[in-house]
Design a protein around this motif. Structure first.
Motif, PDB file in Angstrom:
ATOM      1  N   GLY A  64      80.903  76.302 -27.783  1.00 16.60           N
ATOM      2  CA  GLY A  64      80.392  75.883 -28.053  1.00 16.60           C
ATOM      3  C   GLY A  64      81.181  74.211 -28.296  1.00 16.60           C
ATOM      4  O   GLY A  64      80.404  73.283 -28.421  1.00 16.60           O
ATOM      5  N   LYS A  99      69.830  78.352 -24.329  1.00 13.89           N
ATOM      6  CA  LYS A  99      70.342  77.701 -26.054  1.00 13.89           C
ATOM      7  C   LYS A  99      69.817  78.709 -27.329  1.00 13.89           C
ATOM      8  O   LYS A  99      68.744  79.034 -27.788  1.00 13.89           O
ATOM      9  N   PHE A 100      70.814  79.141 -28.106  1.00 18.00           N
ATOM     10  CA  PHE A 100      70.801  79.441 -29.570  1.00 18.00           C
ATOM     11  C   PHE A 100      71.797  78.211 -30.070  1.00 18.00           C
ATOM     12  O   PHE A 100      73.306  77.913 -29.789  1.00 18.00           O
ATOM     13  N   SER A 101      71.706  77.917 -31.610  1.00 21.79           N
ATOM     14  CA  SER A 101      72.471  77.883 -32.569  1.00 21.79           C
ATOM     15  C   SER A 101      72.998  79.461 -32.915  1.00 21.79           C
ATOM     16  O   SER A 101      72.396  80.537 -33.576  1.00 21.79           O
ATOM     17  N   VAL A 103      76.889  79.704 -36.418  1.00 21.49           N
ATOM     18  CA  VAL A 103      76.891  78.200 -37.893  1.00 21.49           C
ATOM     19  C   VAL A 103      78.643  79.277 -37.384  1.00 21.49           C
ATOM     20  O   VAL A 103      78.704  80.456 -37.666  1.00 21.49           O
ATOM     21  N   THR A 239      72.114  82.229 -36.320  1.00 25.62           N
ATOM     22  CA  THR A 239      71.009  81.777 -37.094  1.00 25.62           C
ATOM     23  C   THR A 239      69.553  82.070 -37.827  1.00 25.62           C
ATOM     24  O   THR A 239      69.031  81.642 -38.584  1.00 25.62           O
ATOM     25  N   THR A 296      77.568  73.776 -37.596  1.00 27.28           N
ATOM     26  CA  THR A 296      76.267  74.037 -36.702  1.00 27.28           C
ATOM     27  C   THR A 296      76.722  74.936 -34.931  1.00 27.28           C
ATOM     28  O   THR A 296      78.013  73.487 -34.975  1.00 27.28           O
ATOM     29  N   VAL A 297      76.929  75.241 -34.897  1.00 26.98           N
ATOM     30  CA  VAL A 297      78.022  75.646 -32.801  1.00 26.98           C
ATOM     31  C   VAL A 297      76.538  75.419 -31.978  1.00 26.98           C
ATOM     32  O   VAL A 297      75.478  76.670 -32.344  1.00 26.98           O
ATOM     33  N   GLU A 298      76.548  74.687 -31.050  1.00 29.21           N
ATOM     34  CA  GLU A 298      75.142  74.990 -30.078  1.00 29.21           C
ATOM     35  C   GLU A 298      75.876  75.442 -28.445  1.00 29.21           C
ATOM     36  O   GLU A 298      76.748  75.203 -28.505  1.00 29.21           O
ATOM     37  N   THR A 299      75.141  76.733 -27.961  1.00 32.47           N
ATOM     38  CA  THR A 299      75.259  77.187 -26.780  1.00 32.47           C
ATOM     39  C   THR A 299      74.933  77.845 -26.216  1.00 32.47           C
ATOM     40  O   THR A 299      73.575  78.048 -26.225  1.00 32.47           O
ATOM     41  N   GLU A 300      74.726  78.184 -25.351  1.00 26.56           N
ATOM     42  CA  GLU A 300      73.650  78.402 -24.214  1.00 26.56           C
ATOM     43  C   GLU A 300      74.129  79.768 -23.188  1.00 26.56           C
ATOM     44  O   GLU A 300      75.440  80.138 -22.936  1.00 26.56           O
TER      45      GLU A 300
END
Length: 533
Positions: A64, A99-101, A103, A239, A296-300
């Motif tokens: 993230g 992509k996905f979120s 926590v 999430t 919240t952390v966004e990553t891929e």
């Protein structure tokens, strides 16, 4: 002209020595394409890629964070350069990024009270997973034995766990060296999967799950000492679903919660049959609280494909995790071996298959190259993919997972001993995959690699089979191989740097993975799944 095309046009053609008689002999042109592809995998390329992936600019690739995202862009650019297609459908086209979120959770206030005695977090007990009891919660305690419910065995006979705290033993029951679950001398997957046990208890209405660690308090203390730094760090959760969670306690604390003794608990554990009436333990007054703060952390994940020519709907997956630990205490954790080595191996294998395709011999099956994120936070990128696959899991033939192939461990201290790789999981679901892997190692020019099966044992105390991204495919009944060179002194330290990588060794292992993938992608039948764990 790109480096990629300049490279393969200069390659000399060698005669391939052939694969086992179990598999079709490639036609001459196909053999030339295969050999050209094989010889494109070099220590020099691996070094060039890894000096980027494990550089200061990637900042340790923490899930993230900016360095991880720069690495994802770099990988996608290389796949595009090699001619691989993006695999993830979007509203307008396709993307290289799944992509996905997540926590990120940090412990806030965690405690356990048994009777009038307050128990201290990370001393008397610890917690793992998505434990959330934001308010002090009182509960009655019951013991569910091993916490297993299977065809041959159940700990839930006549046991109601709704709204209760459930105490569970690790492992599974044996009698005269035979598992009561499998009815063989081989353990079931229940033996090493506390999450499955916790999930089952929660489905039956449990308010909290308490796992007894080992057989003695010393077992608990040893395990806690090994995990304490990790448990103190923030954890990641999905999430889109809640993962299993549990409190982990020593045998003495479990006995205290049940107003019993460790000896009585040990006797109860020893005499479980799966049909007996639950032992009438009494419950102490137990109150638990586990509060967290969240971010919240966004990553891929990165997904690139070469489409198959004859069986495009069948998918061979190659994985490695490109995330690492990031910056800790002001120092970059470079993760050159863990798992920069596996990540750049994927790049070389992708380029090799692209070269074969440019020579008229692309794979018969579709190959998905998938560097995944979040492995260091609990195999999260691969779990997200298997929860929400771009290609149906029923069409997925196998997963070849590469995690730490650039160093040597204490068992191989000398240069003469370094020509090895640990093979894990190859025979768990498919006896044919084991044969295919062995054949790939004997059917090519040059030094052979020692295939070491030390960690493929069902009773491996390190539990490596469960500790990298292949496991999320294996638990979905997809055959896997995990390629691994072992733990070394720089594991999870800032000193895991590029200058310590054995690139010649790494190139040989990468060639082995390529040849195994080549067979999986081009054999005239789909890999046979003939075993269960």
């Amino acid at each position: 002209m790109t480096t990629f095309f300049r490279k393969y046009l200069l390659l000399q053609t060698f005669v391939f020595s052939g694969i086992s008689a179990l598999y079709a002999q490639p036609i001459p042109d196909m053999a030339k394409a295969q050999t050209a592809a094989l010889n494109s995998i070099t220590a020099a390329d691996l070094s060039a890629y890894l000096h980027i992936v494990a550089s200061d600019s990637m900042e340790g690739r923490a899930t993230g964070e900016a360095g991880q995202k720069r690495t994802a862009l770099y990988l996608a650019d290389k796949f595009k350069e090699f001619g691989l297609s993006p695999a993830v459908p979007t509203a307008v086209d396709k993307s290289y990024f799944q992509k996905f979120s997540l926590v990120e959770k940090t412990w806030k206030e965690v405690w356990l009270k048994v009777g009038n005695k307050q128990k201290e977090f990370l001393k008397d007990f610890y917690a793992y997973g998505d434990v959330q009891l934001p308010e002090a919660t009182a509960m009655k305690i019951v013991c569910a034995g091993y916490g297993i419910e299977a065809r041959n065995y159940s700990d839930y006979t006549n046991l109601d766990v709704k709204d209760k705290g459930v105490i569970i033993f690790t492992g599974e029951p044996f009698k005269d060296s035979v598992s009561l679950v499998t009815k063989t001398k081989q353990s079931s997957t229940w033996a090493n999967d506390w999450r499955a046990k916790a999930d089952l208890a929660y489905k039956k209405g449990a308010k909290a799950v308490f796992i007894i660690v080992g057989n003695t308090d010393t077992d608990f203390e040893t395990r806690l000492a090994a995990l304490k730094d990790h448990l103190n760090a923030p954890s990641m959760a999905f999430t889109h679903k809640k993962k299993a969670s549990a409190f982990f306690v020593p045998a003495s604390l479990a006995a205290e919660m049940l107003k019993s003794t460790p000896d009585a608990l040990a006797s109860y554990k020893k005499n479980r049959t799966g049909t007996n009436t639950p032992y009438p333990f009494k419950s102490a007054k137990v109150i638990a609280k586990a509060g967290v703060t969240e971010r919240t952390v966004e990553t891929e994940n990165v997904l690139a494909v070469i489409e198959g020519s004859r069986y495009p709907e069948e998918i061979v997956v190659l994985t490695a995790h490109y995330d690492h630990l990031g910056i800790e205490n002001g120092q970059i954790c470079y993760g050159a071996d863990d798992d920069g080595s596996g990540t750049v191996a994927l790049l070389e294998i992708a380029q090799a298959f692209s070269i074969a395709k440019s020579l008229g011999h692309g794979p018969a099956r579709t190959i998905l190259f998938m560097p995944v994120t979040g492995e260091e936070r609990g195999l999260m990128g691969s779990e997200y993919y298997t929860d929400k696959p771009v290609f149906p899991l029923k069409n997925t033939v196998a997963d070849l997972n590469i995690d730490m192939i650039g160093r040597v461990d204490a068992a191989h201290p000398n240069v003469i001993d370094e020509n090895y790789v640990y093979i894990i999981g190859d025979n768990r679901l498919s006896s044919e995959l084991h044969t295919l892997s062995e054949n790939a190692n004997t059917g090519w020019q040059g030094p052979k690699i020692v295939l070491d099966y030390t960690y493929n044992s069902f009773d491996d105390p390190n539990r490596f089979y469960y500790r990298s991204d292949h496991y999320n495919f294996a638990k979905n009944n997809i055959p896997v191989i995990f390629y691994f060179s072992g733990i070394h002194a720089d594991y999870h330290k800032p000193t895991d740097t590029v200058d310590k990588i054995r690139f010649d060794k790494m190139a040989k292992i990468t060639q082995l993975v390529f040849l195994t993938a080549w067979q999986l992608a081009n054999m005239d039948h789909r890999l046979v799944v003939d075993r269960t764990e």
